[in-house]
Design a protein around this motif. Structure first.
Motif, PDB file in Angstrom:
ATOM      1  N   LEU A 209       0.845  -1.188   0.000  1.00 32.21           N
ATOM      2  CA  LEU A 209       0.000   0.000   0.000  1.00 32.21           C
ATOM      3  C   LEU A 209       0.882   1.241   0.000  1.00 32.21           C
ATOM      4  O   LEU A 209       1.944   1.264   0.625  1.00 32.21           O
ATOM      5  CB  LEU A 209      -0.911   0.021   1.224  1.00 32.21           C
ATOM      6  N   SER A 210       0.405   2.256  -0.693  1.00 31.21           N
ATOM      7  CA  SER A 210       1.078   3.549  -0.698  1.00 31.21           C
ATOM      8  C   SER A 210       0.103   4.615  -0.233  1.00 31.21           C
ATOM      9  O   SER A 210      -1.109   4.497  -0.460  1.00 31.21           O
ATOM     10  CB  SER A 210       1.577   3.898  -2.102  1.00 31.21           C
ATOM     11  N   CYS A 211       0.644   5.641   0.369  1.00 33.17           N
ATOM     12  CA  CYS A 211      -0.167   6.785   0.803  1.00 33.17           C
ATOM     13  C   CYS A 211       0.591   8.047   0.423  1.00 33.17           C
ATOM     14  O   CYS A 211       1.644   8.328   1.001  1.00 33.17           O
ATOM     15  CB  CYS A 211      -0.418   6.717   2.296  1.00 33.17           C
ATOM     16  N   ALA A 212       0.062   8.765  -0.540  1.00 33.75           N
ATOM     17  CA  ALA A 212       0.672  10.010  -0.990  1.00 33.75           C
ATOM     18  C   ALA A 212       0.062  11.181  -0.233  1.00 33.75           C
ATOM     19  O   ALA A 212      -1.169  11.295  -0.143  1.00 33.75           O
ATOM     20  CB  ALA A 212       0.455  10.178  -2.488  1.00 33.75           C
ATOM     21  N   ALA A 213       0.920  12.036   0.290  1.00 35.16           N
ATOM     22  CA  ALA A 213       0.467  13.165   1.094  1.00 35.16           C
ATOM     23  C   ALA A 213       0.765  14.486   0.407  1.00 35.16           C
ATOM     24  O   ALA A 213       1.809  14.645  -0.225  1.00 35.16           O
ATOM     25  CB  ALA A 213       1.149  13.145   2.453  1.00 35.16           C
ATOM     26  N   SER A 214      -0.171  15.406   0.528  1.00 33.13           N
ATOM     27  CA  SER A 214       0.070  16.761   0.044  1.00 33.13           C
ATOM     28  C   SER A 214       0.602  17.588   1.199  1.00 33.13           C
ATOM     29  O   SER A 214       0.518  17.199   2.359  1.00 33.13           O
ATOM     30  CB  SER A 214      -1.228  17.374  -0.483  1.00 33.13           C
ATOM     31  N   GLY A 215       1.140  18.758   0.887  1.00 34.28           N
ATOM     32  CA  GLY A 215       1.593  19.637   1.950  1.00 34.28           C
ATOM     33  C   GLY A 215       3.090  19.590   2.132  1.00 34.28           C
ATOM     34  O   GLY A 215       3.731  18.568   1.890  1.00 34.28           O
ATOM     35  N   ARG A 216       3.636  20.705   2.615  1.00 31.54           N
ATOM     36  CA  ARG A 216       5.092  20.828   2.740  1.00 31.54           C
ATOM     37  C   ARG A 216       5.613  20.341   4.080  1.00 31.54           C
ATOM     38  O   ARG A 216       6.804  20.343   4.300  1.00 31.54           O
ATOM     39  CB  ARG A 216       5.488  22.288   2.545  1.00 31.54           C
ATOM     40  N   THR A 217       4.716  19.933   4.974  1.00 24.03           N
ATOM     41  CA  THR A 217       5.159  19.537   6.307  1.00 24.03           C
ATOM     42  C   THR A 217       5.026  18.049   6.549  1.00 24.03           C
ATOM     43  O   THR A 217       4.965  17.603   7.686  1.00 24.03           O
ATOM     44  CB  THR A 217       4.355  20.297   7.369  1.00 24.03           C
ATOM     45  N   PHE A 218       5.004  17.263   5.483  1.00 22.05           N
ATOM     46  CA  PHE A 218       4.837  15.821   5.623  1.00 22.05           C
ATOM     47  C   PHE A 218       5.878  15.232   6.552  1.00 22.05           C
ATOM     48  O   PHE A 218       5.576  14.380   7.389  1.00 22.05           O
ATOM     49  CB  PHE A 218       4.929  15.154   4.251  1.00 22.05           C
ATOM     50  N   SER A 219       7.115  15.692   6.430  1.00 27.83           N
ATOM     51  CA  SER A 219       8.206  15.119   7.213  1.00 27.83           C
ATOM     52  C   SER A 219       8.060  15.395   8.704  1.00 27.83           C
ATOM     53  O   SER A 219       8.768  14.802   9.515  1.00 27.83           O
ATOM     54  CB  SER A 219       9.548  15.642   6.711  1.00 27.83           C
ATOM     55  N   ARG A 220       7.153  16.296   9.075  1.00 32.09           N
ATOM     56  CA  ARG A 220       6.934  16.610  10.482  1.00 32.09           C
ATOM     57  C   ARG A 220       5.636  16.016  11.005  1.00 32.09           C
ATOM     58  O   ARG A 220       5.065  16.501  11.986  1.00 32.09           O
ATOM     59  CB  ARG A 220       6.953  18.126  10.659  1.00 32.09           C
ATOM     60  N   HIS A 221       5.168  14.961  10.331  1.00 33.18           N
ATOM     61  CA  HIS A 221       3.971  14.253  10.778  1.00 33.18           C
ATOM     62  C   HIS A 221       4.314  12.803  11.058  1.00 33.18           C
ATOM     63  O   HIS A 221       4.979  12.140  10.259  1.00 33.18           O
ATOM     64  CB  HIS A 221       2.876  14.293   9.712  1.00 33.18           C
ATOM     65  N   VAL A 222       3.850  12.302  12.179  1.00 29.37           N
ATOM     66  CA  VAL A 222       3.821  10.868  12.414  1.00 29.37           C
ATOM     67  C   VAL A 222       2.783  10.280  11.464  1.00 29.37           C
ATOM     68  O   VAL A 222       1.707  10.851  11.281  1.00 29.37           O
ATOM     69  CB  VAL A 222       3.443  10.571  13.871  1.00 29.37           C
ATOM     70  N   MET A 223       3.120   9.162  10.849  1.00 32.61           N
ATOM     71  CA  MET A 223       2.196   8.520   9.916  1.00 32.61           C
ATOM     72  C   MET A 223       1.780   7.154  10.450  1.00 32.61           C
ATOM     73  O   MET A 223       2.588   6.420  11.039  1.00 32.61           O
ATOM     74  CB  MET A 223       2.854   8.365   8.551  1.00 32.61           C
ATOM     75  N   GLY A 224       0.527   6.824  10.215  1.00 29.69           N
ATOM     76  CA  GLY A 224       0.030   5.539  10.682  1.00 29.69           C
ATOM     77  C   GLY A 224      -0.844   4.857   9.645  1.00 29.69           C
ATOM     78  O   GLY A 224      -1.382   5.514   8.750  1.00 29.69           O
ATOM     79  N   TRP A 225      -0.949   3.562   9.793  1.00 30.47           N
ATOM     80  CA  TRP A 225      -1.897   2.766   9.010  1.00 30.47           C
ATOM     81  C   TRP A 225      -2.879   2.110   9.986  1.00 30.47           C
ATOM     82  O   TRP A 225      -2.473   1.562  11.017  1.00 30.47           O
ATOM     83  CB  TRP A 225      -1.198   1.685   8.202  1.00 30.47           C
TER      84      TRP A 225
END
Length: 124
Positions: A20-36
């Motif tokens: 699975l892939s999840c593409a994110a918009s926005g310039r602050t992606f690297s400063r978000h915890v990501m979860g599935w």
């Protein structure tokens, strides 16, 4: 604001693999915890995996540990979930989620942003 779009779901036989892939918009992606997370029919949404800002720390539900791998590419604003040795009980709608703090949590209520979900069906 972060917008999330999942892809990669589908139908697979037991023992097979999906990514699975999840593409994110926005310039602050690297400063978000990501979860599935995933939600099977008639059940509550449950935690599957999470990854820290840098990708240096990962967390898994016991039910998927050793079979699933979460990763992220901050240059591509994308988080992945590699799913191996799939079982029929992994059948669910899988959701990508983002949390705009440094602390990793496993509760769905701790995430600010959600994708629309992608269906994963594992046949026996």
């Amino acid at each position: 604001q972060v917008q999330l779009v999942e892809s990669g779901g589908g139908l697979v036989q037991a023992g097979g693999s999906l990514r699975l892939s999840c593409a994110a918009s926005g310039r602050t992606f690297s400063r978000h915890v990501m979860g599935w997370f995933r939600q099977a029919a008639g059940k509550e949404r449950e935690f599957v995996a999470a990854i820290s800002w840098s990708g240096g720390s990962t967390y898994y539900a016991d039910s998927v540990k050793g079979r699933f791998t979460i990763s992220r590419d901050n240059a591509k604003n994308t988080v992945y979930l590699q799913m191996n040795s799939l079982k029929p009980e992994d059948t669910a709608v899988y959701y990508c989620a983002a949390r705009s703090t440094i602390l990793v949590v496993t509760s769905p209520g701790g995430y600010n942003y959600w994708g629309q979900g992608t269906q994963v069906t594992v046949s026996s």
